[in-house]
Design an enzyme around this catalytic site. Sequence first.
Site, PDB file in Angstrom:
ATOM      1  N   ASN A 142      36.815  -8.169  -0.756  1.00 25.17           N
ATOM      2  CA  ASN A 142      37.725  -7.997  -1.893  1.00 25.17           C
ATOM      3  C   ASN A 142      39.201  -8.238  -1.537  1.00 25.17           C
ATOM      4  O   ASN A 142      39.899  -8.914  -2.274  1.00 25.17           O
ATOM      5  CB  ASN A 142      37.501  -6.662  -2.595  1.00 25.17           C
ATOM      6  CG  ASN A 142      37.639  -5.473  -1.695  1.00 25.17           C
ATOM      7  OD1 ASN A 142      37.695  -5.597  -0.473  1.00 25.17           O
ATOM      8  ND2 ASN A 142      37.682  -4.302  -2.285  1.00 25.17           N
TER       9      ASN A 142
ATOM     10  N   GLU B 189      35.534   3.015   6.459  1.00 25.27           N
ATOM     11  CA  GLU B 189      36.311   3.049   5.211  1.00 25.27           C
ATOM     12  C   GLU B 189      35.372   2.563   4.125  1.00 25.27           C
ATOM     13  O   GLU B 189      35.075   1.373   4.042  1.00 25.27           O
ATOM     14  CB  GLU B 189      37.539   2.133   5.311  1.00 25.27           C
ATOM     15  CG  GLU B 189      38.652   2.668   6.175  1.00 25.27           C
ATOM     16  CD  GLU B 189      39.421   3.802   5.507  1.00 25.27           C
ATOM     17  OE1 GLU B 189      39.324   3.954   4.279  1.00 25.27           O
ATOM     18  OE2 GLU B 189      40.099   4.546   6.228  1.00 25.27           O
TER      19      GLU B 189
ATOM     20  N   CYS C 229      38.310  -0.778  -3.766  1.00 20.03           N
ATOM     21  CA  CYS C 229      37.697   0.497  -3.364  1.00 20.03           C
ATOM     22  C   CYS C 229      38.386   1.680  -4.014  1.00 20.03           C
ATOM     23  O   CYS C 229      37.789   2.730  -4.187  1.00 20.03           O
ATOM     24  CB  CYS C 229      37.721   0.647  -1.846  1.00 20.03           C
ATOM     25  SG  CYS C 229      39.398   0.594  -1.170  1.00 20.03           S
TER      26      CYS C 229
HETATM   27  P1  NAD Z   1      29.262  -4.667   2.282  1.00 18.35           P
HETATM   28  O1  NAD Z   1      29.028  -3.338   2.906  1.00 18.35           O
HETATM   29  O2  NAD Z   1      28.131  -5.346   1.622  1.00 18.35           O
HETATM   30  O3  NAD Z   1      29.812  -5.697   3.363  1.00 18.35           O
HETATM   31  C1  NAD Z   1      30.947  -5.372   4.158  1.00 18.35           C
HETATM   32  C2  NAD Z   1      30.818  -6.100   5.477  1.00 18.35           C
HETATM   33  O4  NAD Z   1      29.687  -5.589   6.183  1.00 18.35           O
HETATM   34  C3  NAD Z   1      30.596  -7.606   5.346  1.00 18.35           C
HETATM   35  O5  NAD Z   1      31.338  -8.264   6.345  1.00 18.35           O
HETATM   36  C4  NAD Z   1      29.101  -7.752   5.591  1.00 18.35           C
HETATM   37  O6  NAD Z   1      28.740  -9.004   6.105  1.00 18.35           O
HETATM   38  C5  NAD Z   1      28.880  -6.656   6.621  1.00 18.35           C
HETATM   39  N1  NAD Z   1      27.494  -6.174   6.716  1.00 18.35           N
HETATM   40  C6  NAD Z   1      26.515  -6.230   5.770  1.00 18.35           C
HETATM   41  N2  NAD Z   1      25.374  -5.701   6.264  1.00 18.35           N
HETATM   42  C7  NAD Z   1      25.646  -5.292   7.525  1.00 18.35           C
HETATM   43  C8  NAD Z   1      24.887  -4.647   8.540  1.00 18.35           C
HETATM   44  N3  NAD Z   1      23.609  -4.320   8.347  1.00 18.35           N
HETATM   45  N4  NAD Z   1      25.497  -4.343   9.699  1.00 18.35           N
HETATM   46  C9  NAD Z   1      26.792  -4.656   9.909  1.00 18.35           C
HETATM   47  N5  NAD Z   1      27.552  -5.281   8.996  1.00 18.35           N
HETATM   48  C10 NAD Z   1      26.995  -5.589   7.817  1.00 18.35           C
HETATM   49  O7  NAD Z   1      30.494  -4.465   1.291  1.00 18.35           O
HETATM   50  P2  NAD Z   1      31.172  -5.550   0.342  1.00 18.35           P
HETATM   51  O8  NAD Z   1      30.254  -5.799  -0.806  1.00 18.35           O
HETATM   52  O9  NAD Z   1      31.647  -6.705   1.141  1.00 18.35           O
HETATM   53  O10 NAD Z   1      32.477  -4.773  -0.138  1.00 18.35           O
HETATM   54  C11 NAD Z   1      32.477  -3.889  -1.196  1.00 18.35           C
HETATM   55  C12 NAD Z   1      32.432  -2.461  -0.706  1.00 18.35           C
HETATM   56  O11 NAD Z   1      33.493  -2.231   0.220  1.00 18.35           O
HETATM   57  C13 NAD Z   1      32.651  -1.466  -1.803  1.00 18.35           C
HETATM   58  O12 NAD Z   1      31.737  -0.414  -1.687  1.00 18.35           O
HETATM   59  C14 NAD Z   1      34.077  -0.964  -1.563  1.00 18.35           C
HETATM   60  O13 NAD Z   1      34.319   0.325  -2.055  1.00 18.35           O
HETATM   61  C15 NAD Z   1      34.181  -1.021  -0.100  1.00 18.35           C
HETATM   62  N6  NAD Z   1      35.585  -1.096   0.319  1.00 18.35           N
HETATM   63  C16 NAD Z   1      36.170  -0.018   0.906  1.00 18.35           C
HETATM   64  C17 NAD Z   1      37.519  -0.064   1.246  1.00 18.35           C
HETATM   65  C18 NAD Z   1      38.213   1.110   1.901  1.00 18.35           C
HETATM   66  O14 NAD Z   1      39.327   0.930   2.406  1.00 18.35           O
HETATM   67  N7  NAD Z   1      37.636   2.282   1.901  1.00 18.35           N
HETATM   68  C19 NAD Z   1      38.245  -1.224   0.997  1.00 18.35           C
HETATM   69  C20 NAD Z   1      37.607  -2.306   0.379  1.00 18.35           C
HETATM   70  C21 NAD Z   1      36.267  -2.236   0.054  1.00 18.35           C
END
Ligand code: NAD
Length: 471
Positions: free
Chosen positions: A154, A253, A287
Amino acid sequence: MDKVSLEASLYVDGVFRPAASGRSGVVVEKATGAKIGTYAQGQAEDVDAAVAAARAAQPGWAALSAPERAAYLRAFAAYLQDNYEDLVALSMRETGGVRTKAEDEVGTSIRQLAISAVQATENAGDILPPYKAGKLSLSRAVPLGVLGLITPWNYPMNLAMRAVAPGLAFGNTIVLKPAELTPLIGGHVLALAAHHAGFPPGVFNVVTGDGPGAGKPLAEHRGVDMLDFTGSREVGVAIATAAAGQLRDIRLELGGSNAFVVLEDADVELAASCAMIASLEFQGQTCISASRHIVLRPVADAYLDAVTKRADALRVGDPFDGVDLGPLISERQRDRVHKAIVEPSIAQGARLVTGGTYEGLFYRPTVLADVTPEMPAFSEEIFGPVIPVTVVDTEEEAIALTNGYPMLMNSVFTADLMRGMDVAERLHAGEVHINDAHARHGAENQMPGFTRRQWIGVQRGPLELPEWATR
Ligand code: NAD
């Protein structure tokens, strides 16, 4: 910016190269579906190489003086600044955000680098009262070692940068695995910047690829001293579970269902303006987006009218056409918003006031009324342009409903600042805004040393909202 940036490769030990498997994936412009580049499909073998390079480079990097590391960070920032217009355009294409979102992403990244460059040269420790006479006792910040970073799609650049910049500044080396939907702005561009800045090989490495293929091996790698993950709760739980078995150091996070509380003495028009930002900025895919609007009954009808009027006026389309909202990131995300949040909530009795329709990835801003805590629109993180409104009778009820769900950010609206402070203290969130929307306070300043604290943002002067939010 070099044309090579759109034909991405891994960046390992100071060298751009394909994945060991030779496999690559396609990057598309979210608004049009057009191919804008490729990314290397890194896997465990590539992660091993990147971690080994980062381990080898770390002692030398940490041994540089703080002003030397700060100079590298400034050169990194200069590359981003020099290519600012290209990077804003790339972010718009790759994430589907409008120009203000892209400017925020790139601008925050440059500011983060500047802040970390200064922090690296500041006092890095304390002199402590010795426990016995005749002794000198002090504490100082030391690098953790190799940081593994896994980031979401995002705000790919600045969510990486909030760990990359302070991590490098304080003598750590890095392996970054950006999200596969945004590997260019979230990874490859940063590798180009580090390369052009002349970073020593191995200090900053990028392994693109998908979650299971590249993220999982990085998350579980024993050569990583701390894993910093930003993403979904589901993946966060999997990483935490695996880390617990090895007692590994991780920082997560994650997402949540954030609340936007409107008390009966609130300025309803102000609250509705802020709601446009809080729930709809970047199509709600943030998020800290407001997921639940909890409104006291005396102002509920006026608030519903005010948000509906504003939501109806918003234009949805290609970010390059000067619209207010761009596309959702993917069909998967659109289907989650529509089929797992909006439709089931309506089936359970929520009233669709406006929106609830889409064309391709372009989802109309949606307002749902009569939302109750049992509905997914209330309890789930939405990550889409939806404003679910729940009406309550008392402040106590609003606080009780707000707490009890995982959340990162809340807002409270009231004419009485001290009442707002009081409510803020009783809300269980790391971040509370009073009469304000999220993301207005430069939160990058708050995270230099991987610390976490609650901060309260108060809107003190007239709001500077974009024109589209105030219509
Ligand atoms: P996601 O968890 O699907 O993916 C995030 C990252 O994790 C990607 O790089 C993905 O390739 C990787 N990933 C996926 N499966 C994995 C695994 N099994 N092991 C290790 N890495 C893996 O999240 P998304 O859809 O990319 O992002 C949206 C989510 O992120 C929302 O839930 C949002 O709230 C959260 N978010 C949190 C913050 C924060 O600062 N707290 C900021 C932005 C987004």
